[in-house]
Design an enzyme around this catalytic site. Structure first.
Site, PDB file in Angstrom:
ATOM      1  N   GLY A  15     -11.241  65.659  31.638  1.00  0.00           N
ATOM      2  CA  GLY A  15     -12.311  66.593  32.005  1.00  0.00           C
ATOM      3  C   GLY A  15     -11.776  67.651  32.963  1.00  0.00           C
ATOM      4  O   GLY A  15     -11.090  67.314  33.928  1.00  0.00           O
ATOM      5  N   ARG A  76      -9.047  65.522  25.746  1.00  0.00           N
ATOM      6  CA  ARG A  76      -8.806  64.078  25.773  1.00  0.00           C
ATOM      7  C   ARG A  76      -8.083  63.805  24.448  1.00  0.00           C
ATOM      8  O   ARG A  76      -8.459  64.355  23.420  1.00  0.00           O
ATOM      9  CB  ARG A  76     -10.118  63.314  25.855  1.00  0.00           C
ATOM     10  N   THR A 130      -9.988  65.881  39.043  1.00  0.00           N
ATOM     11  CA  THR A 130     -11.224  65.341  38.459  1.00  0.00           C
ATOM     12  C   THR A 130     -12.353  65.530  39.464  1.00  0.00           C
ATOM     13  O   THR A 130     -12.142  65.351  40.671  1.00  0.00           O
ATOM     14  CB  THR A 130     -11.100  63.842  38.106  1.00  0.00           C
ATOM     15  N   ASP A 132     -14.710  63.569  39.820  1.00  0.00           N
ATOM     16  CA  ASP A 132     -15.302  62.267  40.152  1.00  0.00           C
ATOM     17  C   ASP A 132     -14.826  61.665  41.476  1.00  0.00           C
ATOM     18  O   ASP A 132     -15.454  60.747  41.996  1.00  0.00           O
ATOM     19  CB  ASP A 132     -14.995  61.246  39.040  1.00  0.00           C
ATOM     20  N   ASP A 134     -12.487  59.615  42.009  1.00  0.00           N
ATOM     21  CA  ASP A 134     -12.386  58.162  41.842  1.00  0.00           C
ATOM     22  C   ASP A 134     -10.947  57.649  41.758  1.00  0.00           C
ATOM     23  O   ASP A 134     -10.688  56.641  41.119  1.00  0.00           O
ATOM     24  CB  ASP A 134     -13.169  57.728  40.594  1.00  0.00           C
ATOM     25  N   ARG A 176     -19.088  58.927  35.780  1.00  0.00           N
ATOM     26  CA  ARG A 176     -19.244  57.839  34.811  1.00  0.00           C
ATOM     27  C   ARG A 176     -19.091  56.473  35.476  1.00  0.00           C
ATOM     28  O   ARG A 176     -19.897  55.588  35.279  1.00  0.00           O
ATOM     29  CB  ARG A 176     -18.153  58.009  33.758  1.00  0.00           C
ATOM     30  N   ARG A 259     -18.993  70.956  36.365  1.00  0.00           N
ATOM     31  CA  ARG A 259     -17.546  71.050  36.113  1.00  0.00           C
ATOM     32  C   ARG A 259     -17.028  72.486  36.182  1.00  0.00           C
ATOM     33  O   ARG A 259     -15.812  72.717  36.234  1.00  0.00           O
ATOM     34  CB  ARG A 259     -17.232  70.438  34.747  1.00  0.00           C
TER      35      ARG A 259
HETATM   36  O1  F6P Z   1     -14.361  62.525  34.432  1.00  0.00           O
HETATM   37  C1  F6P Z   1     -15.038  63.692  34.690  1.00  0.00           C
HETATM   38  C2  F6P Z   1     -16.362  63.719  33.974  1.00  0.00           C
HETATM   39  O2  F6P Z   1     -17.002  64.936  34.282  1.00  0.00           O
HETATM   40  C3  F6P Z   1     -17.282  62.537  34.260  1.00  0.00           C
HETATM   41  O3  F6P Z   1     -17.981  62.668  35.467  1.00  0.00           O
HETATM   42  C4  F6P Z   1     -18.162  62.564  33.041  1.00  0.00           C
HETATM   43  O4  F6P Z   1     -18.688  61.302  32.791  1.00  0.00           O
HETATM   44  C5  F6P Z   1     -17.211  62.950  31.961  1.00  0.00           C
HETATM   45  O5  F6P Z   1     -16.170  63.681  32.567  1.00  0.00           O
HETATM   46  C6  F6P Z   1     -17.822  63.766  30.841  1.00  0.00           C
HETATM   47  O6  F6P Z   1     -16.860  63.996  29.882  1.00  0.00           O
HETATM   48  P1  F6P Z   1     -17.013  64.992  28.660  1.00  0.00           P
HETATM   49  O7  F6P Z   1     -16.878  66.388  29.180  1.00  0.00           O
HETATM   50  O8  F6P Z   1     -15.904  64.628  27.752  1.00  0.00           O
HETATM   51  O9  F6P Z   1     -18.376  64.779  28.094  1.00  0.00           O
END
Ligand code: F6P
Length: 328
Positions: A15, A76, A130, A132, A134, A176, A259
């Site tokens: 992400g 990804r 990221t 997050d 985390d 997440r 984001r």
């Molecule tokens: O890992 C970053 C993040 O923004 C998470 O907080 C979220 O769950 C996920 O990516 C969403 O991913 P995507 O953009 O693939 O839907």
């Protein structure tokens, strides 16, 4: 240990996060400053497999420090889970004469980087990109501060309308597996409830709290982390409504707005320091690890630890939020 690293490839993966561009800029310019060459790899590990490589000069990264997203694109990449595709990626790096890699991303990125580095004995280092927050081994990840402020602005705006209409709002923020965004924006937004994956959600307790509040409060806000054990904001709102329906209730999912956007000053500085630290680390022979900042200093944490151990959440903060949101 000094190394003969000359050509450094850089990619962003997973992400996207505000500040990734600032990090790429720092990697490119510090590589060049050390007499080396920088190569941008487009679309994360996907680009590594496909050989989407682009040499980057210092001026190619001008005017990007303030931009959200990533000029290198991100993805990804399920194919990178397979050894055969990783072997192809390794061959692409050899063809392009790339000696080492900097990967900017989160736990999925570092999992792939760890396997690839070990499997092929390839020098690879990460920087935490990221929203997050985390990852273990850094106080903050690149993008987290910007995402916090974006989410908080949305919560403040929702409070205005919630208060005007005497409503209860459930606001879902990203994260997440981690509740850092929910916890901190919940505290800063004066939320009446904060639900995070790190702590078991008690719907009945939440309902009692909201019932008390309804007597004195015109509006209530519950910030829900998308990874909460009782579900996302929509599900939680439905569960609460079944038990208590005095409030006119609405749900807002902030989503990917968190984001995007121009990185905050803190994210730009963090990304810049970590980009430089990654290149320095490679030159010092540090591989298979993530550059992070703890307290004020750069530290390098093996990928395995960075991924496996979540950064610890301060349990006192949740308690503090609960105490302050009590209705008197
Ligand atoms: O890992 C970053 C993040 O923004 C998470 O907080 C979220 O769950 C996920 O990516 C969403 O991913 P995507 O953009 O693939 O839907």
């Amino acid at each position: 240990m000094a190394t003969s690293i000359q050509r450094i490839g850089v990619l962003t993966s997973g992400g996207d996060a505000p500040g990734m561009n600032a990090c790429v800029r720092a990697v490119v310019r510090s590589t060049i400053q050390r007499g080396g060459e920088a190569v941008g790899i487009l679309s994360g590990f996907e680009g590594l497999i496909e050989g989407y490589f682009r040499p980057l000069a210092a001026h190619d990264v001008s005017n990007i420090i303030q931009r959200g997203g990533t000029i290198l694109k991100s993805a990804r990449c399920p194919r990178f889970h397979e050894a055969e595709w990783r072997r192809i990626a390794r061959a692409r790096l050899s063809e392009a004469g790339i000696d080492a890699l900097v990967v900017v991303g989160g736990d999925g990125t570092f999992t792939g980087a760890k396997i690839f580095g070990e499997e092929h004995g390839f020098p690879i280092i990460g920087t935490p990109g990221t929203i997050d927050n985390d990852l273990f081994g850094t106080d903050f990840t690149i993008g987290y501060d910007t995402a916090l402020n974006t989410a908080l602005e949305a919560i403040d705006r929702i409070r205005d309308t919630a208060d005007s209409h005497n409503r209860l709002f459930f606001i879902e923020v990203m994260g997440r597996d981690a509740g850092f965004i929910a916890l901190n924006t919940g505290i800063a937004g004066g939320a009446e409830g904060i639900l995070i994956p790190e702590s078991k959600t008690d719907i009945d307790g939440l309902v009692r709290h909201l019932e008390n509040g309804h007597i004195t409060h015109s509006s209530s806000i519950v910030v829900v982390s998308e990874g909460d054990d009782e579900g996302g904001a929509l599900e939680i709102a439905a569960k609460v409504k079944e038990r208590f329906d005095k409030y006119d209730t609405r749900v807002t999912i902030i989503g990917h707005i968190q984001r995007g956007g121009s990185p905050t000053c803190a994210d730009r500085v963090l990304a810049t320091r970590l980009g430089v630290a990654a290149v320095e680390g490679l030159h010092q022979g540090k591989h298979g690890c993530m550059a992070g900042i703890q307290y004020r200093d750069v530290i390098y944490t093996p990928f395995e630890q960075a991924i496996k151990h979540h950064q610890a959440m301060n349990p006192g903060l949740l308690e503090l939020a609960q105490t302050l949101s009590c209705y008197y």
